[in-house]
Design an enzyme around this catalytic site. Structure first.
Site: not given
Length: 233
Positions: A62-63, A69
């Site tokens: 679940k970035l 990034t």
């Protein structure tokens, strides 16, 4: 059906995860590695080991972060040969993730609304929509971003399929066998119901990994996915 069942290795030690994999044998070839296993059981190394053994791996991380990034993180996961990875289904995050996954076989999945959340939870979080409305918005944004699919409750699977079209993956957690306890899941379905609603993959963790016989539990769920009745409890 075996390829549509993803077993969540929601355990805290590498040894226990490996025991479950051995117990499931050839009946399961797809595993989810989420926070508990990733951080508590050296899940990144375990995932790469599973990949070397010919299994499919879904890193449920679940970035959500700044675009650069997310893009670099997704690229790092793609380089492992993993099959699926979750990100939060925000438009910029999804676009960044697609850049990171470019040229790989990684299916990026946008998480819409957690299956532990209901309408009251969504409103408490500040959204002026109900859960289904927020899922619909995220599904439309996911389609526009061109990602591989979404994670959604089986209760919204049919709606998501209508919005996203026939190709994207719809991965549904919150799967429980008929008559079993829901636990903290508020929008759950049985395996057969979820597939009938349009899900492509079912994520099952506790009903298998916490069962006295994980292999028997997995076979029972596979039987239900195939529309067969079973007496396993």
């Amino acid at each position: 059906m075996a390829g549509q069942l993803i077993v969540g290795l929601d355990v805290s030690t590498r040894a226990r995860a490996e025991e479950i994999v051995v117990a499931l044998g050839d009946s399961v070839d797809f595993y989810k590695i989420g926070y508990q296993c990733f951080y508590g059981a050296d899940g990144f190394a375990l995932g790469k080991e599973l990949l070397r053994a010919g299994k499919k791996v879904f890193f449920d991380l679940k970035l959500l972060d700044i675009d650069n990034t997310v893009e670099k993180g997704v690229a790092a996961i793609a380089a492992t040969g993993a099959t699926m990875l979750t990100i939060h289904a925000y438009p910029r995050t999804m676009r960044a993730a697609m850049r990171g996954a470019a040229g790989s076989g990684l299916c990026v999945l946008g998480v819409t609304v957690l299956t532990s959340m209901d309408d009251n939870d969504v409103r408490e979080a500040g959204y002026e929509r109900d859960a289904a409305g927020l899922v619909a918005l995220r599904a439309q944004q996911a389609r526009e971003a061109g990602i591989g699919g979404v994670v959604a409750s089986p209760h919204e699977a049919e709606m998501v399929r209508t919005i996203m079209g026939p190709k994207p993956a719809i991965v549904t957690p919150g799967i429980r066998r008929a008559g079993s306890a829901m636990g903290d899941q508020k929008r759950a379905m049985t395996p057969a119901e979820a597939l009938a609603a349009g899900a492509t993959h079912l994520v099952v963790a506790r009903p298998i990994v916490e069962a006295p016989d994980p292999g028997a539990a997995a076979r029972a769920i596979l039987a239900e996915m195939a529309g067969k009745r079973t007496s396993f409890a």
